[in-house]
Design an enzyme around this catalytic site. Sequence first.
Site, mmCIF file in Angstrom:
data_model
loop_
_atom_site.group_PDB
_atom_site.id
_atom_site.type_symbol
_atom_site.label_atom_id
_atom_site.label_comp_id
_atom_site.label_asym_id
_atom_site.label_seq_id
_atom_site.Cartn_x
_atom_site.Cartn_y
_atom_site.Cartn_z
ATOM 1 N N ASP A 198 -4.811 0.940 5.194
ATOM 2 C CA ASP A 198 -4.301 0.551 3.573
ATOM 3 C C ASP A 198 -4.227 1.110 2.530
ATOM 4 O O ASP A 198 -5.245 2.678 2.737
ATOM 5 C CB ASP A 198 -5.991 -0.493 3.549
ATOM 6 C CG ASP A 198 -5.452 -1.272 2.455
ATOM 7 O OD1 ASP A 198 -4.450 -1.606 2.100
ATOM 8 O OD2 ASP A 198 -6.734 -1.138 1.423
ATOM 9 N N GLU A 260 0.377 2.957 4.841
ATOM 10 C CA GLU A 260 0.481 2.197 3.332
ATOM 11 C C GLU A 260 0.844 2.908 1.858
ATOM 12 O O GLU A 260 0.036 3.927 1.339
ATOM 13 C CB GLU A 260 -0.169 0.972 2.623
ATOM 14 C CG GLU A 260 0.135 0.374 1.790
ATOM 15 C CD GLU A 260 -0.724 -1.081 0.651
ATOM 16 O OE1 GLU A 260 0.034 -1.772 0.178
ATOM 17 O OE2 GLU A 260 -2.024 0.051 1.525
#
Length: 516
Positions: A198, A260
């Site tokens: 993330d 990401e």
Amino acid sequence: MPQPWWGSAVLYEVYVRSFADSNDDGIGDLVGITSRLDYIRDLGVDAIWLTPFYPSPQKDHGYDVADYFDVNPEYGSLKDFDRLVARARELKVLVDIVPNHTSDQHRWFRAAIASPRSAMRRRYHFADPKPDGSPPNNWTSTFGGPAWSPEPNGKQWYLHLFAPEQPDLNWYHPAVQKEFERILKFWLDRGADGFRIDVASALFKRRDLADRPLVADRITGAPRLDWTFGIIDRPQLKDVYRRWRQIADGYEPRRVLVGEIFEARQHSMYILPDQLHMAFAIIHQRWDADLWRKSIDVSRRALLGPGIEPTWTLSNHDATRPVTRLGGGELGRTRARAALLLLLGLPGQVFLYQGEELGLEEADMPDSARQDPIFLRSQGRERGRDGCRVPMPWHRGRPNAGFSKSPPWLPMPPAWDRLAVDAQAGNGESVLGQFRRTVAARRRIARRLPHRLEWHAAPAGVLAYSRGPLTVACNFEDRPARLPVSGRLLLGSNLLVGLRFGSLRLPPNSAAWVLQ
Ligand code: NOJ
Ligand code: CA
């Protein structure tokens, strides 16, 4: 060298809270996912990515982690995770790791705000307000408002690039780095095949916490704050990911790391033999042939090295559903079907998001049902991401489309069950039928296809490329198109696609695969 398993893999994102509910409390869970592994296997995908299932106050639906070494009781237990991995067998399982921030309920942060002398404070970013009492700098939160909040009982402010309940970690602190290595090993030892990372490009913050400058917007030219300043692509990330890669490579078979990383142009900094394996290249352009081609070219050119290709995706749990983005209703669905063919023909990996195989639309719901911090923090000015997170419809004619006997955590729109899995499963022409056929065809031929992609001349509004024997063509226009292509029609996004005497007929908003 043989291609690694993920080289041309199709990976499927499971949004844990909304996939399958085993105990009818209205919330998806790990046992529910395990009970549906056959469904996922039948989609023909190679791997799943599970969104965060750790203990969490759910202020950002799991991206606010209170304990990285356990499972949220709402979702099950560590045993349930182990069983899921065991039952997944050849299907790989990627876990979501959230290193940029913890929950404000994480024991480190609780200790940090309990005493101004706590050593834990250095694991986050605390700073004095400006002399006029305003936040330490002008950085803003992705979820709206300043990226700083005053600590509850102290004099300083703390940094949060997302919600105030998600304090950012200080990645310069060795204990933070050590802890995440421990977390990685914990899940890899339990059988995880890798991680989706993330906010992977924003872990390190400029040490002086200087104000962001104004820059000219690339599209409009208007001045705006440079949101990347001081937080994105800092050089210190290299050492962290080098160690993570060593950890991943230390397992047999080797584990994978997917980042990401928002800006495709920066992907070459990360996709390297000693860094990450993949980074999402999301195509979120409107339905326009030139823009899609540009988007594909930019992502491909951004990568360096033979055989290194982007990790394509159209959507995830943060993005408006493609059916809706591309026009909504049947028009949007027709285009989304075509888009899927275009996407799955590309070299590289493809990530698909649960519900894409059913042609789900962005769901509407009353404001009172919305839970996304983006909606709540903008007082409803921004709709937020709840609409793409509504639970999966499994059975036609059952309450809550068979997801749960209790009202689901987000309400399902009326008639959501018309798109249910069992309403589509027997019909080869349904979105689900086409999805399965396309993934199966890709699996059959992918390893024979070269990475090299060649664009063909095509009428305005039509894209056509080939990779060796495979030609993929997509008509973005609302009128039919014809294209000279020789070979055999392998797949069409609808029944009116036809190939006769070397002429491919593409109805409006359709796509085809032709094999020589
Ligand atoms: C990206 C995640 O996909 C999103 O859902 C989350 O809100 C932010 N990162 C913050 O963790
Ligand atoms: Ca449940």
